[in-house]
Design a protein around this motif. Structure first.
Motif, PDB file in Angstrom:
ATOM      1  N   ASN A 308       0.850  -1.147   0.009  1.00 25.31           N
ATOM      2  CA  ASN A 308      -0.126   0.120  -0.032  1.00 25.31           C
ATOM      3  C   ASN A 308       1.061   1.457  -0.130  1.00 25.31           C
ATOM      4  OD1 ASN A 308       0.717   0.534   2.649  1.00 25.31           O
ATOM      5  ND2 ASN A 308      -0.830  -0.442   3.707  1.00 25.31           N
ATOM      6  N   ASN A 309       0.492   2.239   0.268  1.00 26.47           N
ATOM      7  CA  ASN A 309       1.054   3.604   0.182  1.00 26.47           C
ATOM      8  C   ASN A 309       2.332   3.525   1.374  1.00 26.47           C
ATOM      9  OD1 ASN A 309      -0.637   4.510  -1.781  1.00 26.47           O
ATOM     10  ND2 ASN A 309      -1.958   5.583  -0.277  1.00 26.47           N
ATOM     11  N   ASN A 310       2.309   2.774   2.069  1.00 28.95           N
ATOM     12  CA  ASN A 310       3.125   2.921   3.309  1.00 28.95           C
ATOM     13  C   ASN A 310       4.582   1.605   2.944  1.00 28.95           C
ATOM     14  OD1 ASN A 310       1.889   4.623   4.826  1.00 28.95           O
ATOM     15  ND2 ASN A 310       0.676   3.032   5.844  1.00 28.95           N
ATOM     16  N   GLY A 311       4.267   0.846   1.934  1.00 26.17           N
ATOM     17  CA  GLY A 311       5.289  -0.080   1.523  1.00 26.17           C
ATOM     18  C   GLY A 311       4.891  -1.284   1.259  1.00 26.17           C
ATOM     19  N   ASN A 312       5.872  -2.335   1.372  1.00 23.40           N
ATOM     20  CA  ASN A 312       5.449  -3.749   1.263  1.00 23.40           C
ATOM     21  C   ASN A 312       5.384  -4.505   2.536  1.00 23.40           C
ATOM     22  OD1 ASN A 312       5.060  -3.574  -1.866  1.00 23.40           O
ATOM     23  ND2 ASN A 312       7.419  -3.645  -1.975  1.00 23.40           N
ATOM     24  N   PHE A 313       4.445  -5.382   2.552  1.00 22.38           N
ATOM     25  CA  PHE A 313       4.319  -5.979   3.821  1.00 22.38           C
ATOM     26  C   PHE A 313       4.142  -7.427   3.721  1.00 22.38           C
ATOM     27  CE2 PHE A 313       2.648  -1.501   4.312  1.00 22.38           C
ATOM     28  CZ  PHE A 313       3.635  -1.100   5.302  1.00 22.38           C
ATOM     29  N   THR A 314       4.403  -8.258   4.743  1.00 25.83           N
ATOM     30  CA  THR A 314       3.982  -9.679   4.905  1.00 25.83           C
ATOM     31  C   THR A 314       2.820  -9.792   5.865  1.00 25.83           C
ATOM     32  OG1 THR A 314       6.285 -10.205   4.640  1.00 25.83           O
ATOM     33  CG2 THR A 314       4.827 -11.771   5.537  1.00 25.83           C
ATOM     34  N   SER A 315       1.699 -10.336   5.554  1.00 22.91           N
ATOM     35  CA  SER A 315       0.259 -10.666   6.182  1.00 22.91           C
ATOM     36  C   SER A 315      -0.186  -9.453   6.713  1.00 22.91           C
ATOM     37  CB  SER A 315       0.896 -11.794   7.355  1.00 22.91           C
ATOM     38  OG  SER A 315       1.365 -13.037   6.907  1.00 22.91           O
ATOM     39  N   ASN A 316      -0.226  -8.456   5.975  1.00 25.25           N
ATOM     40  CA  ASN A 316      -0.927  -7.186   6.768  1.00 25.25           C
ATOM     41  C   ASN A 316      -2.269  -7.394   6.414  1.00 25.25           C
ATOM     42  OD1 ASN A 316      -0.139  -7.026   3.711  1.00 25.25           O
ATOM     43  ND2 ASN A 316      -0.629  -4.674   3.655  1.00 25.25           N
ATOM     44  N   GLY A 317      -2.603  -8.326   5.646  1.00 25.92           N
ATOM     45  CA  GLY A 317      -4.089  -8.539   5.435  1.00 25.92           C
ATOM     46  C   GLY A 317      -4.797  -7.595   4.434  1.00 25.92           C
ATOM     47  N   SER A 318      -6.073  -7.983   3.948  1.00 22.74           N
ATOM     48  CA  SER A 318      -6.820  -7.242   3.182  1.00 22.74           C
ATOM     49  C   SER A 318      -8.293  -7.434   3.177  1.00 22.74           C
ATOM     50  CB  SER A 318      -6.307  -7.358   1.538  1.00 22.74           C
ATOM     51  OG  SER A 318      -6.716  -8.581   1.271  1.00 22.74           O
ATOM     52  N   ALA A 319      -9.063  -6.544   2.726  1.00 21.13           N
ATOM     53  CA  ALA A 319     -10.505  -6.580   2.309  1.00 21.13           C
ATOM     54  C   ALA A 319     -10.933  -6.029   1.196  1.00 21.13           C
ATOM     55  CB  ALA A 319     -11.079  -5.950   3.598  1.00 21.13           C
ATOM     56  N   THR A 320     -11.578  -6.888   0.423  1.00 20.44           N
ATOM     57  CA  THR A 320     -12.109  -6.715  -0.789  1.00 20.44           C
ATOM     58  C   THR A 320     -13.658  -6.596  -0.909  1.00 20.44           C
ATOM     59  OG1 THR A 320     -10.228  -8.051  -1.916  1.00 20.44           O
ATOM     60  CG2 THR A 320     -11.960  -7.540  -3.287  1.00 20.44           C
ATOM     61  N   LEU A 321     -14.227  -5.459  -1.631  1.00 22.94           N
ATOM     62  CA  LEU A 321     -15.685  -5.195  -1.899  1.00 22.94           C
ATOM     63  C   LEU A 321     -15.956  -5.569  -3.115  1.00 22.94           C
ATOM     64  CD1 LEU A 321     -17.015  -3.542   0.548  1.00 22.94           C
ATOM     65  CD2 LEU A 321     -14.844  -2.887   0.198  1.00 22.94           C
ATOM     66  N   PHE A 322     -17.197  -6.401  -2.995  1.00 24.08           N
ATOM     67  CA  PHE A 322     -17.646  -6.688  -4.493  1.00 24.08           C
ATOM     68  C   PHE A 322     -19.274  -6.105  -4.345  1.00 24.08           C
ATOM     69  CE2 PHE A 322     -14.745 -10.071  -3.369  1.00 24.08           C
ATOM     70  CZ  PHE A 322     -14.180 -10.559  -4.518  1.00 24.08           C
ATOM     71  N   LYS A 323     -19.477  -6.193  -5.864  1.00 22.94           N
ATOM     72  CA  LYS A 323     -20.896  -5.458  -6.056  1.00 22.94           C
ATOM     73  C   LYS A 323     -21.470  -6.419  -6.928  1.00 22.94           C
ATOM     74  CE  LYS A 323     -23.284  -1.284  -7.365  1.00 22.94           C
ATOM     75  NZ  LYS A 323     -24.443  -1.956  -8.381  1.00 22.94           N
ATOM     76  N   ARG A 324     -22.876  -6.463  -6.863  1.00 19.62           N
ATOM     77  CA  ARG A 324     -23.726  -7.634  -7.731  1.00 19.62           C
ATOM     78  C   ARG A 324     -24.235  -6.472  -8.836  1.00 19.62           C
ATOM     79  NH1 ARG A 324     -29.101  -8.449  -7.870  1.00 19.62           N
ATOM     80  NH2 ARG A 324     -29.128  -7.726  -5.730  1.00 19.62           N
ATOM     81  N   ASN A 325     -24.069  -7.078 -10.102  1.00 18.71           N
ATOM     82  CA  ASN A 325     -24.540  -6.405 -11.193  1.00 18.71           C
ATOM     83  C   ASN A 325     -25.882  -6.691 -11.489  1.00 18.71           C
ATOM     84  OD1 ASN A 325     -25.466  -6.092 -13.967  1.00 18.71           O
ATOM     85  ND2 ASN A 325     -23.370  -5.507 -14.405  1.00 18.71           N
ATOM     86  N   VAL A 326     -26.866  -5.678 -11.198  1.00 15.96           N
ATOM     87  CA  VAL A 326     -28.408  -6.011 -11.216  1.00 15.96           C
ATOM     88  C   VAL A 326     -28.835  -6.719 -12.468  1.00 15.96           C
ATOM     89  CG1 VAL A 326     -28.747  -4.390  -9.159  1.00 15.96           C
ATOM     90  CG2 VAL A 326     -28.935  -3.639 -11.803  1.00 15.96           C
ATOM     91  N   SER A 327     -28.258  -6.383 -13.483  1.00 20.21           N
ATOM     92  CA  SER A 327     -28.635  -6.937 -14.854  1.00 20.21           C
ATOM     93  C   SER A 327     -28.238  -8.302 -15.087  1.00 20.21           C
ATOM     94  CB  SER A 327     -28.054  -6.087 -15.986  1.00 20.21           C
ATOM     95  OG  SER A 327     -28.520  -4.731 -15.716  1.00 20.21           O
ATOM     96  N   THR A 328     -26.985  -8.708 -14.527  1.00 18.30           N
ATOM     97  CA  THR A 328     -26.393 -10.104 -15.019  1.00 18.30           C
ATOM     98  C   THR A 328     -26.639 -11.025 -13.617  1.00 18.30           C
ATOM     99  OG1 THR A 328     -24.234  -9.277 -14.462  1.00 18.30           O
ATOM    100  CG2 THR A 328     -25.139  -9.257 -16.714  1.00 18.30           C
ATOM    101  N   GLY A 329     -26.684 -10.264 -12.487  1.00 17.64           N
ATOM    102  CA  GLY A 329     -26.784 -11.072 -11.258  1.00 17.64           C
ATOM    103  C   GLY A 329     -25.035 -11.436 -10.778  1.00 17.64           C
TER     104      GLY A 329
END
Length: 488
Positions: A308-329
């Motif tokens: 991230n902006n502070n450098g490269n890390f080991t096991s810093n962890g992440s969280a990912t957001l997903f969105k559902r396309n209402v047309s395709t599902g």
């Protein structure tokens, strides 16, 4: 023959005269069948069509219906209230009320009751991933319903596997929404595999209020050691399930999340899609935590190594957001956030509701306390983009777990720290005012524990509509307890 005909005619006349009620020993039956006298039967009693098992007794559900229950649980209070009802403490607790503790009436020592909790409206589910029926760490879960007349949270049903096995950990994750409840069993052995995991889905009959087993599901392309069911979440017609040890995209232990959608026509849950980290790495445990709200979901990968902006890390962890396309599902990733230091384990616990989300870093640094834990508040702006808000910690001493659990619903959020206050644990309650999150109350359990590690805050849940919350303390009195409350 004439006497028999007259007798039958008399019964018919009584039934017709009393709106189809039938009386035996009475000429004014008040129910469909009204018997004035003793009853003898040589067959089975089947309330709601269900025959009892050996050792079970009939118990009331409190709404005019009956069900078969174990004699042990029937012999005690159906809500297991142990510590009083009402105040959370002195005047300094004026922001919360309706203190109501519960414990598993069939629990045994070191059970770990309330290691997972979820609340939705007047219903709640409490997971106990340890012992069940004398089987080591088989696990169970209990569903509670709030009695609107008394305010008491009453036990509805105790859930467990039909054939519990050691180390299944049934109840290590739980979720509830409307008429459906989900229980994760990540160490279940399914289809000849070991620890591939499964989930159990239960449905509440809206007419009778009775919860019944609906279906057992295990992962698509299931493999040994997937741990499918380590995390579960439900929102409307969607269920998401984390399998943090799944091998995907040529990587070992990268993890995955499976999405299921309810087919309303046949009332069945259909597999929809498998999600993985857009930038997968080995052993990142994508799916260690999950949460869903409408067409948005968030997934934590606690051991991910992301720059991230502070450098490269080991096991810093992440969280990912997903969105559902209402047309395709189809669900598609939109943005990822990561931790600020090595071994921070960002994504340990996640929660999402509408335009708000929380992500904890169990070993994160906060302003005055390294490795004490931290929580990041995320918000979705008018353009639909998720942005980082403020990051907070407990501001206390070391050896705490701020962010051991998080939950957000509407304009309310709650954060647990199960090691704070000399291992007693605490919870932090926030409210969103003018787009700012304000701390309303910091609190611990007023109920004294005989155990050295109560763990208050190990699991938390909140319902922003009813403003009711639930805090788990799996080490309380060596058995575990859950504590209901309400925001004033």
């Amino acid at each position: 023959m004439k006497r028999i005909i007259l007798l039958i005619a008399g019964f018919i006349a009584i039934a017709n005269a009393n709106a189809q009620n039938v009386g035996i020993g009475t000429i004014t039956p008040a129910e469909k069948l009204d018997v004035n006298g003793h009853i003898k039967t040589t067959g089975e009693l089947k309330p709601n069509g269900a025959a009892g098992q050996a050792g079970q007794v009939l118990t009331s559900n409190g709404n005019g219906t009956m069900q078969w229950s174990s004699a042990a649980s029937a012999g005690s209070s159906n809500y297991s209230n142990i510590g009083g009802y009402g105040s959370w403490g002195g005047c300094e607790m004026n922001n919360i009320s309706d203190f109501f503790p519960v414990a598993d009436s069939a629990g045994i020592s070191n059970d770990g009751f309330a290691s997972a909790v979820a609340i939705s409206g007047d219903y709640a589910i409490v997971g106990n991933s340890s012992s069940e029926s004398g089987v080591l760490e088989a696990g169970s879960a209990v569903i509670y319903k709030r009695n609107p007349g008394t305010g008491i949270w009453e036990k509805q049903v105790r859930l467990s596997k039909p054939f519990p096995a050691q180390y299944d950990h049934f109840g290590i994750s739980v979720a509830i929404n409307d008429n459906y409840a989900v229980v994760g069993v990540p160490y279940d052995d399914v289809a000849g595999l070991t620890n591939n995991g499964a989930i159990y889905i239960y449905k509440r009959d809206a007419a009778t209020g009775i919860w019944s087993f609906m279906v057992k599901i295990f992962g698509q392309s299931s493999q040994t050691g997937d741990l499918f069911g380590r995390s579960v979440a439900i929102s409307g017609d969607y269920i998401v399930v984390g399998a943090p040890s799944d091998n995907e995209a040529g990587h070992s232990g990268t993890g995955s999340v499976s999405v299921y959608k309810r087919n309303a026509g046949i009332d069945a849950w259909d597999y929809l899609q498998k999600l993985t980290d857009p930038v997968p790495v080995n052993n990142e445990s994508f799916g260690y935590s999950v949460s869903i709200s409408g067409d948005q979901l968030i997934v934590g990968a606690v051991y991910d190594s992301e720059p991230n902006n502070n450098g490269n890390f080991t096991s810093n962890g992440s969280a990912t957001l997903f969105k559902r396309n209402v047309s395709t599902g189809i669900w598609q990733s939109t943005v990822s956030f990561s931790g600020n230091s090595d071994n921070e384990q960002f994504g340990y616990s996640v929660s999402i509701s509408g335009n708000n989300a929380l992500v904890s870093a169990i070993n994160g640094d906060n302003i005055s306390c390294p490795d004490c834990g931290a929580v990041m508040f995320l918000s979705r702006n008018a353009a639909g983009t998720w942005v980082q808000g403020f990051r907070t910690g407990n501001g206390g001493t070391s050896d705490t777990n701020f962010g051991a659990s998080v939950s957000v619903s509407g304009d309310y959020a709650i954060i647990g720290d199960n090691l704070s206050n000399s291992n007693e644990g605490k919870a932090w309650l926030y409210k969103k005012l003018n787009n700012m999150w304000v701390l309303l109350q910091k609190f611990s359990s007023p109920y004294p524990s005989t155990g050295p590690y109560p763990g208050f805050g190990s699991a938390v849940g909140i319902d922003g509509i009813t403003k009711r919350f639930l805090v788990g303390a799996p080490g309380m009195n060596f058995l575990g307890m859950a504590f209901f409350g309400k925001v004033n």
